[in-house]
Scaffold this motif. Structure first.
Motif, PDB file in Angstrom:
ATOM      1  N   GLY A  38      -1.044 -11.373  10.070  1.00  0.00           N
ATOM      2  CA  GLY A  38      -1.333 -10.367  11.090  1.00  0.00           C
ATOM      3  C   GLY A  38      -0.773  -9.005  10.770  1.00  0.00           C
ATOM      4  N   SER A  39       0.105  -8.923   9.774  1.00  0.00           N
ATOM      5  CA  SER A  39       0.707  -7.638   9.414  1.00  0.00           C
ATOM      6  C   SER A  39      -0.098  -6.896   8.348  1.00  0.00           C
ATOM      7  CB  SER A  39       2.136  -7.860   8.882  1.00  0.00           C
ATOM      8  OG  SER A  39       2.107  -8.626   7.682  1.00  0.00           O
ATOM      9  N   ALA A  40      -1.264  -7.421   7.982  1.00  0.00           N
ATOM     10  CA  ALA A  40      -2.070  -6.830   6.906  1.00  0.00           C
ATOM     11  C   ALA A  40      -2.580  -5.444   7.271  1.00  0.00           C
ATOM     12  CB  ALA A  40      -3.246  -7.739   6.574  1.00  0.00           C
ATOM     13  N   LYS A  41      -2.622  -4.556   6.268  1.00  0.00           N
ATOM     14  CA  LYS A  41      -3.265  -3.255   6.443  1.00  0.00           C
ATOM     15  C   LYS A  41      -4.752  -3.438   6.140  1.00  0.00           C
ATOM     16  CE  LYS A  41       0.540  -0.241   4.963  1.00  0.00           C
ATOM     17  NZ  LYS A  41       0.920   0.785   3.961  1.00  0.00           N
ATOM     18  N   PRO A  42      -5.641  -3.044   7.048  1.00  0.00           N
ATOM     19  CA  PRO A  42      -7.074  -3.182   6.786  1.00  0.00           C
ATOM     20  C   PRO A  42      -7.676  -1.906   6.190  1.00  0.00           C
ATOM     21  CG  PRO A  42      -6.739  -2.659   9.087  1.00  0.00           C
ATOM     22  CD  PRO A  42      -5.371  -2.660   8.452  1.00  0.00           C
ATOM     23  N   PHE A  43      -8.657  -2.093   5.327  1.00  0.00           N
ATOM     24  CA  PHE A  43      -9.420  -0.974   4.772  1.00  0.00           C
ATOM     25  C   PHE A  43     -10.893  -1.363   4.840  1.00  0.00           C
ATOM     26  CE2 PHE A  43      -5.264  -0.845   2.802  1.00  0.00           C
ATOM     27  CZ  PHE A  43      -4.910   0.487   2.901  1.00  0.00           C
ATOM     28  N   ARG A  44     -11.728  -0.429   5.278  1.00  0.00           N
ATOM     29  CA  ARG A  44     -13.144  -0.723   5.507  1.00  0.00           C
ATOM     30  C   ARG A  44     -14.031   0.255   4.750  1.00  0.00           C
ATOM     31  NH1 ARG A  44     -17.066  -4.414   7.297  1.00  0.00           N
ATOM     32  NH2 ARG A  44     -18.831  -3.263   8.179  1.00  0.00           N
ATOM     33  N   GLN A 102     -19.770   4.896  -0.513  1.00  0.00           N
ATOM     34  CA  GLN A 102     -18.646   5.471   0.232  1.00  0.00           C
ATOM     35  C   GLN A 102     -17.369   5.344  -0.587  1.00  0.00           C
ATOM     36  OE1 GLN A 102     -17.782   3.574   3.983  1.00  0.00           O
ATOM     37  NE2 GLN A 102     -16.168   5.028   4.517  1.00  0.00           N
ATOM     38  N   THR A 103     -16.611   6.437  -0.644  1.00  0.00           N
ATOM     39  CA  THR A 103     -15.358   6.468  -1.391  1.00  0.00           C
ATOM     40  C   THR A 103     -14.202   6.767  -0.443  1.00  0.00           C
ATOM     41  OG1 THR A 103     -16.447   7.208  -3.429  1.00  0.00           O
ATOM     42  CG2 THR A 103     -14.089   7.626  -3.254  1.00  0.00           C
ATOM     43  N   ILE A 104     -13.126   5.994  -0.572  1.00  0.00           N
ATOM     44  CA  ILE A 104     -11.952   6.223   0.267  1.00  0.00           C
ATOM     45  C   ILE A 104     -10.692   6.253  -0.604  1.00  0.00           C
ATOM     46  CG2 ILE A 104     -12.981   5.137   2.299  1.00  0.00           C
ATOM     47  CD1 ILE A 104     -11.199   2.670   1.726  1.00  0.00           C
ATOM     48  N   PRO A 105      -9.669   7.000  -0.182  1.00  0.00           N
ATOM     49  CA  PRO A 105      -8.391   6.990  -0.910  1.00  0.00           C
ATOM     50  C   PRO A 105      -7.556   5.800  -0.459  1.00  0.00           C
ATOM     51  CG  PRO A 105      -8.272   8.543   0.902  1.00  0.00           C
ATOM     52  CD  PRO A 105      -9.665   7.980   0.930  1.00  0.00           C
ATOM     53  N   ILE A 106      -6.703   5.320  -1.358  1.00  0.00           N
ATOM     54  CA  ILE A 106      -5.818   4.210  -1.022  1.00  0.00           C
ATOM     55  C   ILE A 106      -4.558   4.321  -1.873  1.00  0.00           C
ATOM     56  CG2 ILE A 106      -6.963   2.680  -2.696  1.00  0.00           C
ATOM     57  CD1 ILE A 106      -6.367   0.337  -0.794  1.00  0.00           C
ATOM     58  N   ILE A 107      -3.417   4.026  -1.288  1.00  0.00           N
ATOM     59  CA  ILE A 107      -2.158   4.018  -2.036  1.00  0.00           C
ATOM     60  C   ILE A 107      -2.225   2.868  -3.040  1.00  0.00           C
ATOM     61  CG2 ILE A 107       0.346   3.754  -1.889  1.00  0.00           C
ATOM     62  CD1 ILE A 107      -0.712   6.369  -0.726  1.00  0.00           C
ATOM     63  N   TYR A 108      -1.775   3.127  -4.268  1.00  0.00           N
ATOM     64  CA  TYR A 108      -1.883   2.128  -5.339  1.00  0.00           C
ATOM     65  C   TYR A 108      -1.202   0.807  -4.961  1.00  0.00           C
ATOM     66  CZ  TYR A 108      -1.695   0.072 -10.012  1.00  0.00           C
ATOM     67  OH  TYR A 108      -1.820  -0.770 -11.088  1.00  0.00           O
ATOM     68  N   GLU A 109      -0.068   0.888  -4.293  1.00  0.00           N
ATOM     69  CA  GLU A 109       0.639  -0.327  -3.877  1.00  0.00           C
ATOM     70  C   GLU A 109      -0.228  -1.149  -2.931  1.00  0.00           C
ATOM     71  OE1 GLU A 109       5.091  -1.632  -2.347  1.00  0.00           O
ATOM     72  OE2 GLU A 109       4.365   0.400  -1.953  1.00  0.00           O
ATOM     73  N   ASP A 110      -0.923  -0.482  -2.005  1.00  0.00           N
ATOM     74  CA  ASP A 110      -1.823  -1.179  -1.087  1.00  0.00           C
ATOM     75  C   ASP A 110      -3.014  -1.774  -1.834  1.00  0.00           C
ATOM     76  OD1 ASP A 110      -0.243  -0.596   1.111  1.00  0.00           O
ATOM     77  OD2 ASP A 110      -1.328   1.250   1.593  1.00  0.00           O
ATOM     78  N   LEU A 111      -3.517  -1.032  -2.812  1.00  0.00           N
ATOM     79  CA  LEU A 111      -4.631  -1.540  -3.618  1.00  0.00           C
ATOM     80  C   LEU A 111      -4.221  -2.811  -4.352  1.00  0.00           C
ATOM     81  CD1 LEU A 111      -7.439  -1.352  -4.920  1.00  0.00           C
ATOM     82  CD2 LEU A 111      -6.457   0.194  -6.628  1.00  0.00           C
ATOM     83  N   MET A 112      -3.016  -2.821  -4.934  1.00  0.00           N
ATOM     84  CA  MET A 112      -2.537  -4.015  -5.629  1.00  0.00           C
ATOM     85  C   MET A 112      -2.481  -5.208  -4.684  1.00  0.00           C
ATOM     86  SD  MET A 112       0.400  -2.781  -8.341  1.00  0.00           S
ATOM     87  CE  MET A 112       1.482  -2.099  -7.096  1.00  0.00           C
ATOM     88  N   ASP A 113      -2.019  -4.963  -3.461  1.00  0.00           N
ATOM     89  CA  ASP A 113      -1.949  -6.044  -2.470  1.00  0.00           C
ATOM     90  C   ASP A 113      -3.347  -6.542  -2.100  1.00  0.00           C
ATOM     91  OD1 ASP A 113       0.809  -5.947  -2.414  1.00  0.00           O
ATOM     92  OD2 ASP A 113       0.897  -4.576  -0.702  1.00  0.00           O
ATOM     93  N   CYS A 114      -4.299  -5.612  -1.979  1.00  0.00           N
ATOM     94  CA  CYS A 114      -5.680  -6.002  -1.671  1.00  0.00           C
ATOM     95  C   CYS A 114      -6.276  -6.846  -2.798  1.00  0.00           C
ATOM     96  CB  CYS A 114      -6.549  -4.757  -1.444  1.00  0.00           C
ATOM     97  SG  CYS A 114      -6.195  -3.852   0.084  1.00  0.00           S
ATOM     98  N   ILE A 115      -5.980  -6.468  -4.025  1.00  0.00           N
ATOM     99  CA  ILE A 115      -6.482  -7.226  -5.184  1.00  0.00           C
ATOM    100  C   ILE A 115      -5.870  -8.619  -5.207  1.00  0.00           C
ATOM    101  CG2 ILE A 115      -6.508  -7.349  -7.713  1.00  0.00           C
ATOM    102  CD1 ILE A 115      -6.601  -4.268  -7.716  1.00  0.00           C
ATOM    103  N   ASN A 116      -4.570  -8.704  -4.935  1.00  0.00           N
ATOM    104  CA  ASN A 116      -3.909 -10.002  -4.920  1.00  0.00           C
ATOM    105  C   ASN A 116      -4.435 -10.899  -3.803  1.00  0.00           C
ATOM    106  OD1 ASN A 116      -2.236  -9.389  -7.092  1.00  0.00           O
ATOM    107  ND2 ASN A 116      -0.632  -8.537  -5.804  1.00  0.00           N
ATOM    108  N   THR A 117      -4.855 -10.284  -2.695  1.00  0.00           N
ATOM    109  CA  THR A 117      -5.342 -11.055  -1.544  1.00  0.00           C
ATOM    110  C   THR A 117      -6.781 -11.526  -1.735  1.00  0.00           C
ATOM    111  OG1 THR A 117      -3.896  -9.785  -0.076  1.00  0.00           O
ATOM    112  CG2 THR A 117      -5.688 -11.005   0.956  1.00  0.00           C
ATOM    113  N   ASP A 118      -7.664 -10.648  -2.192  1.00  0.00           N
ATOM    114  CA  ASP A 118      -9.086 -10.986  -2.365  1.00  0.00           C
ATOM    115  C   ASP A 118      -9.574 -10.483  -3.717  1.00  0.00           C
ATOM    116  OD1 ASP A 118      -9.731 -12.176   0.297  1.00  0.00           O
ATOM    117  OD2 ASP A 118      -9.171 -10.189   1.017  1.00  0.00           O
TER     118      ASP A 118
END
Length: 205
Positions: free
Chosen positions: A76-82, A88-104
């Protein structure tokens, strides 16, 4: 008296030697302190640099015609990105991107999202996946390439990217845009498995 003079002569060099040794020890100690201070500063700079690297911004682009949801973890503590739409292009902090890659990770390996950062692609071991990826610009303008290039790009892309290309071409057809039907056939024939894009476009009307 001679004996006293001899003793004095021997004592003075010894005292001088001890004094020099003491000075050398002090100098050596000062040098060691300087070295420790420099090492400490260097280690501090490396830590800051690493933190800055994790906090830097990169951009990601949707190369899918559907909406894409990214998350930094499965709790439930996940940061969502849509990403709502293709291109569509969006900016994302590299640390958050790494977490997104590890998750999905599959989202980033199958061709739903394009990371616009070569360093991030290498660091996340995605080079092999990106050999089958096309940028949003190439996908969007697929019909502007010559037939051989179209066949090569489509055949070497992932099933998800092939599906995206088909949907975008069908959309152009159904909007009545002027397009080269021979190139449309090349795209369909190059897909795996081959498809009849005109028939798909008709069904999607």
């Amino acid at each position: 008296m001679a004996r006293t003079a001899t003793t004095k002569a021997k004592t003075e060099p010894e005292n001088n030697l001890e004094k020099e040794n003491a000075e050398l020890r002090e100098q050596l100690s000062a040098m060691m302190d300087m070295i420790k201070e420099l090492q400490s500063k260097q280690n501090g700079e490396k830590t800051v640099t690493l933190q800055d690297e994790f906090r830097r911004r990169v951009t990601i682009t949707s190369i899918s015609t559907g909406g894409i949801n990214l998350r930094t973890n499965t709790t439930g503590s996940a940061k969502p990105f849509r990403l709502e739409r293709f291109g569509q292009t969006i900016p994302i902090i590299y640390e958050d991107l790494m977490d997104c890659i590890n998750t999905d990770r599959w989202i980033f390996e199958e061709g739903f999202v394009y990371i616009n950062d070569e360093q991030a692609i290498k660091e996340q071991y995605l080079e092999d996946a990106y050999k089958k990826f096309l940028t949003a610009d190439k996908i969007k303008n697929i019909l502007t390439f010559d037939d051989d290039k179209i066949a090569e790009m489509v055949a070497n892309s992932t099933p998800e990217i092939q599906e995206t290309i088909i949907k975008l071409v069908c959309d152009k057809i159904n909007k009545g845009e002027s397009i080269n039907l021979n190139k449309v056939k090349v795209i369909g024939d190059s897909c795996n498995p081959p498809v009849k894009i005109l028939e798909i476009a008709e069904r999607l009307k």
